[in-house]
Write a protein that holds these residues in place. Sequence first.
Motif, PDB file in Angstrom:
ATOM      1  N   MET A 362      49.633  41.519  30.988  1.00  0.00           N
ATOM      2  CA  MET A 362      50.023  41.825  32.369  1.00  0.00           C
ATOM      3  C   MET A 362      51.531  42.057  32.443  1.00  0.00           C
ATOM      4  O   MET A 362      52.010  42.908  33.204  1.00  0.00           O
ATOM      5  CB  MET A 362      49.628  40.670  33.288  1.00  0.00           C
ATOM      6  CG  MET A 362      49.821  40.943  34.772  1.00  0.00           C
ATOM      7  SD  MET A 362      48.594  42.115  35.388  1.00  0.00           S
ATOM      8  CE  MET A 362      48.455  41.593  37.104  1.00  0.00           C
ATOM      9  N   ALA A 363      52.283  41.322  31.628  1.00  0.00           N
ATOM     10  CA  ALA A 363      53.745  41.434  31.655  1.00  0.00           C
ATOM     11  C   ALA A 363      54.242  42.763  31.112  1.00  0.00           C
ATOM     12  O   ALA A 363      55.434  43.066  31.209  1.00  0.00           O
ATOM     13  CB  ALA A 363      54.376  40.296  30.856  1.00  0.00           C
ATOM     14  N   LEU A 364      53.345  43.593  30.574  1.00  0.00           N
ATOM     15  CA  LEU A 364      53.761  44.912  30.108  1.00  0.00           C
ATOM     16  C   LEU A 364      54.170  45.810  31.264  1.00  0.00           C
ATOM     17  O   LEU A 364      55.024  46.685  31.105  1.00  0.00           O
ATOM     18  CB  LEU A 364      52.623  45.581  29.323  1.00  0.00           C
ATOM     19  CG  LEU A 364      52.236  44.916  28.002  1.00  0.00           C
ATOM     20  CD1 LEU A 364      50.987  45.568  27.440  1.00  0.00           C
ATOM     21  CD2 LEU A 364      53.382  44.981  27.001  1.00  0.00           C
ATOM     22  N   ASN A 365      53.562  45.625  32.444  1.00  0.00           N
ATOM     23  CA  ASN A 365      53.901  46.508  33.568  1.00  0.00           C
ATOM     24  C   ASN A 365      53.939  45.824  34.923  1.00  0.00           C
ATOM     25  O   ASN A 365      54.056  46.492  35.942  1.00  0.00           O
ATOM     26  CB  ASN A 365      52.941  47.707  33.621  1.00  0.00           C
ATOM     27  CG  ASN A 365      51.485  47.306  33.507  1.00  0.00           C
ATOM     28  OD1 ASN A 365      51.095  46.221  33.907  1.00  0.00           O
ATOM     29  ND2 ASN A 365      50.676  48.193  32.948  1.00  0.00           N
ATOM     30  N   HIS A 366      53.841  44.489  34.968  1.00  0.00           N
ATOM     31  CA  HIS A 366      53.957  43.730  36.213  1.00  0.00           C
ATOM     32  C   HIS A 366      55.036  42.663  36.039  1.00  0.00           C
ATOM     33  O   HIS A 366      55.009  41.916  35.058  1.00  0.00           O
ATOM     34  CB  HIS A 366      52.641  43.037  36.571  1.00  0.00           C
ATOM     35  CG  HIS A 366      51.564  43.964  37.068  1.00  0.00           C
ATOM     36  ND1 HIS A 366      51.038  44.971  36.293  1.00  0.00           N
ATOM     37  CD2 HIS A 366      50.913  44.004  38.262  1.00  0.00           C
ATOM     38  CE1 HIS A 366      50.095  45.611  36.993  1.00  0.00           C
ATOM     39  NE2 HIS A 366      50.006  45.041  38.184  1.00  0.00           N
ATOM     40  N   PHE A 367      55.948  42.593  36.992  1.00  0.00           N
ATOM     41  CA  PHE A 367      57.034  41.610  36.915  1.00  0.00           C
ATOM     42  C   PHE A 367      57.139  40.892  38.268  1.00  0.00           C
ATOM     43  O   PHE A 367      57.669  41.445  39.228  1.00  0.00           O
ATOM     44  CB  PHE A 367      58.358  42.282  36.579  1.00  0.00           C
ATOM     45  CG  PHE A 367      59.482  41.302  36.306  1.00  0.00           C
ATOM     46  CD1 PHE A 367      59.647  40.753  35.049  1.00  0.00           C
ATOM     47  CD2 PHE A 367      60.360  40.941  37.310  1.00  0.00           C
ATOM     48  CE1 PHE A 367      60.677  39.856  34.792  1.00  0.00           C
ATOM     49  CE2 PHE A 367      61.396  40.043  37.064  1.00  0.00           C
ATOM     50  CZ  PHE A 367      61.551  39.496  35.801  1.00  0.00           C
ATOM     51  N   PRO A 368      56.602  39.671  38.384  1.00  0.00           N
ATOM     52  CA  PRO A 368      56.648  38.953  39.668  1.00  0.00           C
ATOM     53  C   PRO A 368      58.048  38.488  40.011  1.00  0.00           C
ATOM     54  O   PRO A 368      58.863  38.207  39.132  1.00  0.00           O
ATOM     55  CB  PRO A 368      55.712  37.764  39.438  1.00  0.00           C
ATOM     56  CG  PRO A 368      55.756  37.541  37.959  1.00  0.00           C
ATOM     57  CD  PRO A 368      55.938  38.897  37.330  1.00  0.00           C
ATOM     58  N   GLU A 369      58.317  38.406  41.332  1.00  0.00           N
ATOM     59  CA  GLU A 369      59.619  37.887  41.769  1.00  0.00           C
ATOM     60  C   GLU A 369      59.839  36.473  41.259  1.00  0.00           C
ATOM     61  O   GLU A 369      60.935  36.120  40.829  1.00  0.00           O
ATOM     62  CB  GLU A 369      59.688  37.901  43.292  1.00  0.00           C
ATOM     63  CG  GLU A 369      59.753  39.274  43.914  1.00  0.00           C
ATOM     64  CD  GLU A 369      59.772  39.176  45.420  1.00  0.00           C
ATOM     65  OE1 GLU A 369      60.868  38.984  45.988  1.00  0.00           O
ATOM     66  OE2 GLU A 369      58.696  39.275  46.030  1.00  0.00           O
ATOM     67  N   ASP A 370      58.815  35.649  41.356  1.00  0.00           N
ATOM     68  CA  ASP A 370      58.897  34.282  40.864  1.00  0.00           C
ATOM     69  C   ASP A 370      58.420  34.274  39.415  1.00  0.00           C
ATOM     70  O   ASP A 370      57.260  34.575  39.122  1.00  0.00           O
ATOM     71  CB  ASP A 370      58.013  33.364  41.721  1.00  0.00           C
ATOM     72  CG  ASP A 370      58.213  31.897  41.388  1.00  0.00           C
ATOM     73  OD1 ASP A 370      58.478  31.575  40.212  1.00  0.00           O
ATOM     74  OD2 ASP A 370      58.086  31.054  42.307  1.00  0.00           O
ATOM     75  N   ALA A 371      59.314  33.945  38.505  1.00  0.00           N
ATOM     76  CA  ALA A 371      58.997  34.017  37.076  1.00  0.00           C
ATOM     77  C   ALA A 371      57.801  33.161  36.697  1.00  0.00           C
ATOM     78  O   ALA A 371      57.091  33.472  35.726  1.00  0.00           O
ATOM     79  CB  ALA A 371      60.215  33.603  36.245  1.00  0.00           C
ATOM     80  N   ASN A 372      57.535  32.081  37.446  1.00  0.00           N
ATOM     81  CA  ASN A 372      56.397  31.227  37.107  1.00  0.00           C
ATOM     82  C   ASN A 372      55.071  31.966  37.213  1.00  0.00           C
ATOM     83  O   ASN A 372      54.093  31.602  36.556  1.00  0.00           O
ATOM     84  CB  ASN A 372      56.375  29.985  37.997  1.00  0.00           C
ATOM     85  CG  ASN A 372      57.401  28.959  37.574  1.00  0.00           C
ATOM     86  OD1 ASN A 372      57.863  28.971  36.437  1.00  0.00           O
ATOM     87  ND2 ASN A 372      57.782  28.080  38.475  1.00  0.00           N
ATOM     88  N   TRP A 373      55.030  33.009  38.063  1.00  0.00           N
ATOM     89  CA  TRP A 373      53.788  33.769  38.195  1.00  0.00           C
ATOM     90  C   TRP A 373      53.527  34.676  37.000  1.00  0.00           C
ATOM     91  O   TRP A 373      52.487  35.331  36.930  1.00  0.00           O
ATOM     92  CB  TRP A 373      53.775  34.588  39.477  1.00  0.00           C
ATOM     93  CG  TRP A 373      53.309  33.825  40.690  1.00  0.00           C
ATOM     94  CD1 TRP A 373      53.949  33.734  41.887  1.00  0.00           C
ATOM     95  CD2 TRP A 373      52.095  33.064  40.820  1.00  0.00           C
ATOM     96  NE1 TRP A 373      53.223  32.952  42.766  1.00  0.00           N
ATOM     97  CE2 TRP A 373      52.078  32.533  42.137  1.00  0.00           C
ATOM     98  CE3 TRP A 373      51.037  32.777  39.970  1.00  0.00           C
ATOM     99  CZ2 TRP A 373      51.036  31.735  42.611  1.00  0.00           C
ATOM    100  CZ3 TRP A 373      50.002  31.978  40.437  1.00  0.00           C
ATOM    101  CH2 TRP A 373      50.007  31.471  41.740  1.00  0.00           C
ATOM    102  N   GLN A 374      54.444  34.727  36.051  1.00  0.00           N
ATOM    103  CA  GLN A 374      54.130  35.421  34.802  1.00  0.00           C
ATOM    104  C   GLN A 374      53.062  34.661  34.018  1.00  0.00           C
ATOM    105  O   GLN A 374      52.376  35.239  33.171  1.00  0.00           O
ATOM    106  CB  GLN A 374      55.386  35.582  33.938  1.00  0.00           C
ATOM    107  CG  GLN A 374      56.432  36.515  34.511  1.00  0.00           C
ATOM    108  CD  GLN A 374      57.625  36.655  33.573  1.00  0.00           C
ATOM    109  OE1 GLN A 374      57.494  36.598  32.348  1.00  0.00           O
ATOM    110  NE2 GLN A 374      58.813  36.842  34.149  1.00  0.00           N
TER     111      GLN A 374
END
Length: 495
Positions: A362-374
């Motif tokens: 998911m981290a290949l193309n989605h970057f959440p504002e809150d890093a914990n949601w990675q």
Amino acid sequence: MASRAGTVALLVGKSVLRVVWISTMVLTPLFGFWLASSLAAYNNASQWLSLLVGLLLFPILPVGWDLFYVWRQKRKQWTSPAILTGIDRLVLRTLIINGLFLGGMMWKAKDESFRAIAVRGDWMFDGYNGPIASAVRSMLLDFADRFDKRTVVDNHYGKSDQAPTDIKPVEDTPAPAAGEQPTHPMGWPLPVAFDPIVTAMPDSEQATIESVGAYLAARIPDKKLLVKAIHDYVVNRLHYDYDALKLIEAGDYENTPAQTAEAVFAARTGVCEGYARLMVALGKAAGVEIAYVTGYIRDSRRRITISDDPWDTSSREALEGVGHAWNAVKLDGQWHLIDATWDDPTKGTNKTTYLFVPPKLMALNHFPEDANWQLLPSPISLGDFVRQPMLSPRIGELGLSLVAPTRSQITVDGTATIVFDNPHGAEVVAEAHRDGSSRDADGVRCNVAKGTRTTITCNLPEGEYEVEMFATAASNTRSGAYSLDYVGSILVNSH
């Protein structure tokens, strides 16, 4: 004795300040040259131009200005004592000129400037991977990342729900061998066929969000399958609202249709916010904890973008700092990620790629504002996010692993080489197009050397290109680039 110590301390302090003052004459132009050269590398422009900019910043303009001042002083025979020494004048002139340059860049191209140094700030070490080059590269990129700390400047999609602080790492997904089932604990990717309970749901049971959630919960006791049914219901009921997207891109939020769960449920159309909020509401009605997540998505065209639809590149415009919304679901104490919008069958093909997608993919193309949601044990930075190659989680389904390049943008002398580990023999093709052109434009078909290590070679005339890669399982009989699944893109500057 105390007086003498005080005098020594004063002299040392003055000397340190003097060194700092004079060092700004060197460091400020160096930063200006770094910025100009990073922009040149990012935009495939000539580095000779950036070198000229650097020389103008220092010494040409500052020294020329000071020589002009000295000439005028002699010509007019000024006799008043000088306030500043020659070196002080030179430092001050250097700071003024460089301050104007940097201020102008921040005013005219702030976003692109910060992105350029984050993505290409280490251009001078291209091709060098020794310990010294790696250490300096790391230092430069860490410094660049401090400038590229963006936030979503437009809160139209709202804020994420509270992210968990006790992250339990989700296992990576080894690619299954032919005929084997996926080994991911969530069975990712799940079968793409819609749950028959969803497709057979009577209209009478779809009067409200609550009735839908209750209907599904009563018939599907398994929580994982219940979440899949909710996912299937959302992507089956809703159609992506491209008219609303255009209004959002134009900043016309007053006329943008409401994206509440109730509004999109009734209208049967929405953008990413509507999809994600309906997922939350249906989860609540069915007794499943689904969270709302906001952040950035990215495409291969040099930018973070507002576009919700990964299959429609024509809708991707350069709207820096605007984001996307998706979901996370908690099952048996473990959070998992979902993006129903990107699983919408916009091309008539059902997808479950973004249902319980492993966080690393998911981290290949989605970057959440809150890093914990990675949901990663070690979250990546925004700089790492934009520097990594643009890949789809589909590579995880096919067992592909990118070996080289390791960056989203590379500079080559006519030939671009891309290497994948391909232990399961996926069929891979690639085409290069002039960056910014449509897929329908004439492209360069790249050569693919098949094998457990697949090598793609693209011979490119001078210019900027996007190399798009497509793949399918070895057992699939489809042929042709666009009949395969998109798996990634690399931006190439060819000299």
